[in-house]
Design a protein around this motif. Structure first.
Motif, PDB file in Angstrom:
ATOM      1  N   ILE A 124       0.976  -1.337   0.094  1.00 30.54           N
ATOM      2  CA  ILE A 124      -0.081   0.039  -0.179  1.00 30.54           C
ATOM      3  C   ILE A 124       1.084   1.051   0.179  1.00 30.54           C
ATOM      4  N   LYS A 125       1.997   1.169   0.764  1.00 32.29           N
ATOM      5  CA  LYS A 125       2.652   2.432   1.016  1.00 32.29           C
ATOM      6  C   LYS A 125       3.410   2.669  -0.487  1.00 32.29           C
ATOM      7  N   SER A 126       3.952   1.399  -1.029  1.00 34.22           N
ATOM      8  CA  SER A 126       4.698   1.598  -2.357  1.00 34.22           C
ATOM      9  C   SER A 126       3.796   2.163  -3.422  1.00 34.22           C
ATOM     10  N   SER A 127       2.428   1.719  -3.407  1.00 34.75           N
ATOM     11  CA  SER A 127       1.645   2.072  -4.473  1.00 34.75           C
ATOM     12  C   SER A 127       1.458   3.838  -4.132  1.00 34.75           C
ATOM     13  N   SER A 128       1.124   4.033  -3.123  1.00 33.18           N
ATOM     14  CA  SER A 128       0.915   5.359  -2.720  1.00 33.18           C
ATOM     15  C   SER A 128       2.030   6.123  -3.305  1.00 33.18           C
ATOM     16  N   ILE A 129       3.107   5.689  -3.165  1.00 35.33           N
ATOM     17  CA  ILE A 129       4.255   6.602  -3.418  1.00 35.33           C
ATOM     18  C   ILE A 129       4.413   6.730  -4.675  1.00 35.33           C
ATOM     19  N   ASP A 130       3.997   6.001  -5.658  1.00 29.70           N
ATOM     20  CA  ASP A 130       3.869   5.831  -7.071  1.00 29.70           C
ATOM     21  C   ASP A 130       3.021   6.931  -7.448  1.00 29.70           C
ATOM     22  N   VAL A 131       1.761   6.848  -7.017  1.00 30.85           N
ATOM     23  CA  VAL A 131       0.790   7.786  -7.203  1.00 30.85           C
ATOM     24  C   VAL A 131       1.101   9.319  -7.019  1.00 30.85           C
ATOM     25  N   PHE A 132       2.075   9.328  -5.845  1.00 28.48           N
ATOM     26  CA  PHE A 132       2.662  10.790  -5.464  1.00 28.48           C
ATOM     27  C   PHE A 132       3.630  11.281  -6.456  1.00 28.48           C
ATOM     28  N   LYS A 133       4.554  10.357  -6.704  1.00 29.94           N
ATOM     29  CA  LYS A 133       5.493  10.801  -7.830  1.00 29.94           C
ATOM     30  C   LYS A 133       5.053  11.198  -9.274  1.00 29.94           C
ATOM     31  N   GLU A 134       4.159  10.261  -9.739  1.00 31.59           N
ATOM     32  CA  GLU A 134       3.430  10.554 -10.963  1.00 31.59           C
ATOM     33  C   GLU A 134       2.901  12.080 -10.950  1.00 31.59           C
ATOM     34  N   ILE A 135       1.903  12.107  -9.951  1.00 32.30           N
ATOM     35  CA  ILE A 135       1.278  13.440  -9.959  1.00 32.30           C
ATOM     36  C   ILE A 135       2.248  14.756  -9.839  1.00 32.30           C
ATOM     37  N   PHE A 136       3.116  14.430  -8.638  1.00 33.02           N
ATOM     38  CA  PHE A 136       4.066  15.605  -8.438  1.00 33.02           C
ATOM     39  C   PHE A 136       4.939  16.000  -9.577  1.00 33.02           C
ATOM     40  N   GLU A 137       5.407  15.030 -10.407  1.00 37.29           N
ATOM     41  CA  GLU A 137       6.020  15.155 -11.838  1.00 37.29           C
ATOM     42  C   GLU A 137       5.483  16.378 -12.686  1.00 37.29           C
ATOM     43  N   HIS A 138       4.008  16.233 -12.768  1.00 40.24           N
ATOM     44  CA  HIS A 138       3.261  17.052 -13.722  1.00 40.24           C
ATOM     45  C   HIS A 138       2.744  18.326 -13.254  1.00 40.24           C
ATOM     46  N   LEU A 139       2.678  18.379 -11.651  1.00 39.34           N
ATOM     47  CA  LEU A 139       2.224  19.643 -11.191  1.00 39.34           C
ATOM     48  C   LEU A 139       3.230  20.895 -11.502  1.00 39.34           C
ATOM     49  N   GLU A 140       2.740  21.830 -12.082  1.00 44.12           N
ATOM     50  CA  GLU A 140       3.621  22.914 -12.358  1.00 44.12           C
ATOM     51  C   GLU A 140       3.614  23.696 -11.232  1.00 44.12           C
ATOM     52  N   GLY A 141       5.027  24.042 -11.082  1.00 43.29           N
ATOM     53  CA  GLY A 141       5.343  24.931  -9.823  1.00 43.29           C
ATOM     54  C   GLY A 141       5.524  24.096  -8.494  1.00 43.29           C
ATOM     55  N   VAL A 142       5.102  22.978  -8.310  1.00 45.15           N
ATOM     56  CA  VAL A 142       5.092  22.230  -6.967  1.00 45.15           C
ATOM     57  C   VAL A 142       6.746  21.854  -7.103  1.00 45.15           C
ATOM     58  N   ASP A 143       7.089  21.931  -5.828  1.00 47.10           N
ATOM     59  CA  ASP A 143       8.823  21.817  -5.742  1.00 47.10           C
ATOM     60  C   ASP A 143       9.035  21.023  -4.227  1.00 47.10           C
ATOM     61  N   MET A 144       7.866  20.846  -3.376  1.00 45.18           N
ATOM     62  CA  MET A 144       8.230  19.923  -2.452  1.00 45.18           C
ATOM     63  C   MET A 144       6.763  19.066  -2.033  1.00 45.18           C
ATOM     64  N   GLY A 145       7.044  18.317  -1.189  1.00 45.31           N
ATOM     65  CA  GLY A 145       6.014  17.273  -1.174  1.00 45.31           C
ATOM     66  C   GLY A 145       6.181  16.015   0.020  1.00 45.31           C
ATOM     67  N   SER A 146       5.106  15.568   0.335  1.00 41.40           N
ATOM     68  CA  SER A 146       5.393  14.347   1.080  1.00 41.40           C
ATOM     69  C   SER A 146       4.126  13.267   1.058  1.00 41.40           C
ATOM     70  N   VAL A 147       4.554  11.984   1.352  1.00 47.47           N
ATOM     71  CA  VAL A 147       3.681  11.126   1.779  1.00 47.47           C
ATOM     72  C   VAL A 147       3.634  10.472   3.247  1.00 47.47           C
ATOM     73  N   TYR A 148       2.575  10.610   3.744  1.00 41.26           N
ATOM     74  CA  TYR A 148       2.764  10.081   5.390  1.00 41.26           C
ATOM     75  C   TYR A 148       1.365   9.158   5.815  1.00 41.26           C
ATOM     76  N   VAL A 149       1.673   8.476   6.664  1.00 38.13           N
ATOM     77  CA  VAL A 149       0.776   7.773   7.496  1.00 38.13           C
ATOM     78  C   VAL A 149       0.512   8.274   8.886  1.00 38.13           C
ATOM     79  N   VAL A 150      -0.937   8.338   8.979  1.00 41.84           N
ATOM     80  CA  VAL A 150      -1.342   8.870  10.498  1.00 41.84           C
ATOM     81  C   VAL A 150      -1.905   7.692  11.171  1.00 41.84           C
ATOM     82  N   THR A 151      -1.505   7.463  12.281  1.00 39.77           N
ATOM     83  CA  THR A 151      -2.137   6.179  13.236  1.00 39.77           C
ATOM     84  C   THR A 151      -2.707   7.137  14.495  1.00 39.77           C
ATOM     85  N   ASP A 152      -3.288   6.311  15.593  1.00 42.22           N
ATOM     86  CA  ASP A 152      -3.951   6.768  16.482  1.00 42.22           C
ATOM     87  C   ASP A 152      -2.640   7.483  17.515  1.00 42.22           C
ATOM     88  N   LYS A 153      -1.320   7.017  17.275  1.00 43.82           N
ATOM     89  CA  LYS A 153      -0.195   7.378  18.045  1.00 43.82           C
ATOM     90  C   LYS A 153       0.894   8.312  17.389  1.00 43.82           C
TER      91      LYS A 153
END
Length: 464
Positions: A124-153
């Protein structure tokens, strides 16, 4: 609806560009001509006192003037033509958003959803990173970003661009506080203020060392479980924004919202029936809702196509498993339209050739979505070929006759029937009798004769 604000802005921009360019050409021509006429007259009048010689010189000067100015005008007009053509092509590309920033990312969504049915979180994490990379590459002007997991802790960053990931993972982000800003669009450094409030002065100083200040950010997130979220943040640094003055466009924000709708459908995936290996209807409805949100004219279209397709399938004697495939293929036949630019799908004016070609991609794109999922990849071919024509002139493969899957031939007719019997922004619907005549006239060319006959039997039975 026609976006009048965009229309007038584009009209004024085109007018200013063309007008100023041609005025510059005219002004240069007038200046050059004036200098040539008056300057040369004075020069030759002083140089030659003989009237015959002067007259001959004037004639020669006139011929030279015509030749030189003709060459000069051709050069100026050609230069302006190239400039205006370049502007118009790029303006059209920008309007149509041919470089759709979310298009590639959506291709991974079905694979991601399929993996959510397993307990392998690393996939799941690997696929999410793939999604992020593909979108990040095509968004004009975006130069930073992150993928994160939020738990109850805690909050765990699993991929970053422009951030120190180790430092971020050592900061005390809390689950409750993190949710405040992880699902929205923020600008004017509002995210920085929120982070400062959450972390406190000392921790914020550590955070600020890991990255530049954020001028604008868009975050999307979806829930894996009740207390487990996965999110992506696409950020524009203050330094980047101050340099380019380019933030997120309305279209980019809309596309990212549509992506979040798809990702949130993963909650319904948990209801997947592993014994019967079929998709639950509420999952499909989630995707249909996303399509209708993106294409205003498609409301109710998929369900009505599915209902009529089922009746034709029964009339043709399809087996129960074939009817199941027909149902899901009918419901999802237009899913590829999710990556077609919003302005094209909802355009009230006639489509250009370029726009029509873009829309025609939806069948192949929709099929490419489904092949990523084990549960539905067998119906991908039905979606890919639902715009083939019986005479072989359809798309995307130009299949002919019985070479087109029967389910695709059925959807081809029911899709067209619903389209011609319902009004669209750019055309009025046909009356019932006229619509029947339209279907009959296309028998053997656009539509399969066997399917047309079954359709007519159903219609005639309904009228009795």
């Amino acid at each position: 609806m026609l976006n009048m604000k965009w229309f007038w802005r584009q009209f004024i921009s085109d007018w200013n560009t063309g007008f100023k360019s041609h005025m510059r050409t005219v002004i240069l021509f007038v200046v050059f001509s004036t200098l040539w006429i008056f300057g040369s007259d004075y020069f030759f009048a002083v140089l030659f006192s003989d009237l015959k010689v002067y007259a001959m010189i004037q004639s020669s000067k006139g011929m030279l003037y015509v030749i030189v100015t003709a060459v000069f005008l051709v050069f100026l007009l050609y230069t302006d033509y190239k400039r205006i053509t370049y502007y118009m092509v790029n303006a059209e590309r920008k309007r149509l958003r041919l470089d759709n920033p979310v298009k590639a990312g959506l291709r991974y969504t079905f694979r991601l959803i399929n993996e959510l049915m397993t307990d392998d979180q690393s996939d799941i994490k690997s696929s999410s990173i793939d999604v992020f990379k593909e979108i990040f590459e095509h968004l004009e002007g975006v130069d930073m970003g992150s993928v994160y997991v939020v738990t109850d802790k805690n909050v765990e960053y699993i991929h970053t661009v422009g951030y120190d990931m180790d430092l971020l993972n050592n900061l005390p982000f809390l689950h409750e506080e993190f949710q405040v800003f992880s699902f929205n669009h923020s600008k004017n450094l509002s995210q920085e203020k929120q982070i400062r409030k959450i972390l406190g002065k000392s921790n914020y100083e550590k955070y600020s060392k890991s990255s530049s200040a954020i001028a604008e950010s868009v975050s999307v997130a979806f829930r894996l479980e009740d207390d487990l979220y996965l999110g992506m943040s696409f950020d524009i640094s203050k330094m980047q924004f101050d340099t380019t003055k380019h933030g997120f466009s309305e279209n980019e924000i809309r596309e990212l919202k549509e992506l979040q709708i798809l990702l949130n459908a993963t909650i319904d995936i948990r209801k997947y029936n592993t014994e019967k290996k079929v998709i639950q209807k509420d999952i499909v409805n989630t995707f249909i809702h996303a399509m209708e949100y993106h294409d205003f004219s498609s409301e109710g279209h998929s369900q009505e196509v599915a209902d009529l397709s089922h009746k034709i399938g029964v009339e043709l004697g399809l087996s129960q498993s074939e009817l199941e495939d027909l149902k899901w293929a009918s419901l999802l036949h237009d899913i590829g339209k999710l990556v077609i630019p919003f302005e094209i799908l909802n355009k009230v004016m006639p489509l250009t050739t370029a726009e029509r070609n873009i829309i025609n991609e939806h069948a192949s794109v929709g099929a490419s979505f489904l092949v990523e999922s084990e549960s539905v990849k067998h119906i991908a071919k039905f979606i890919r070929h639902h715009h083939e024509r019986y005479d072989g002139t359809g798309y995307p493969s130009g299949l002919e006759g019985v070479g087109i899957p029967l389910i695709s031939r059925i959807i081809s007719l029911t899709d067209a029937w619903h389209a011609i019997t319902n009004s669209r922004p750019y055309k009025e619907k046909l009356e019932f009798v006229d619509a029947i005549e339209e279907i009959e006239s296309c028998k053997g060319t656009q539509f399969c004769p066997e399917v047309v006959d079954a359709f007519l039997r159903i219609i005639n039975e309904k009228d009795r």
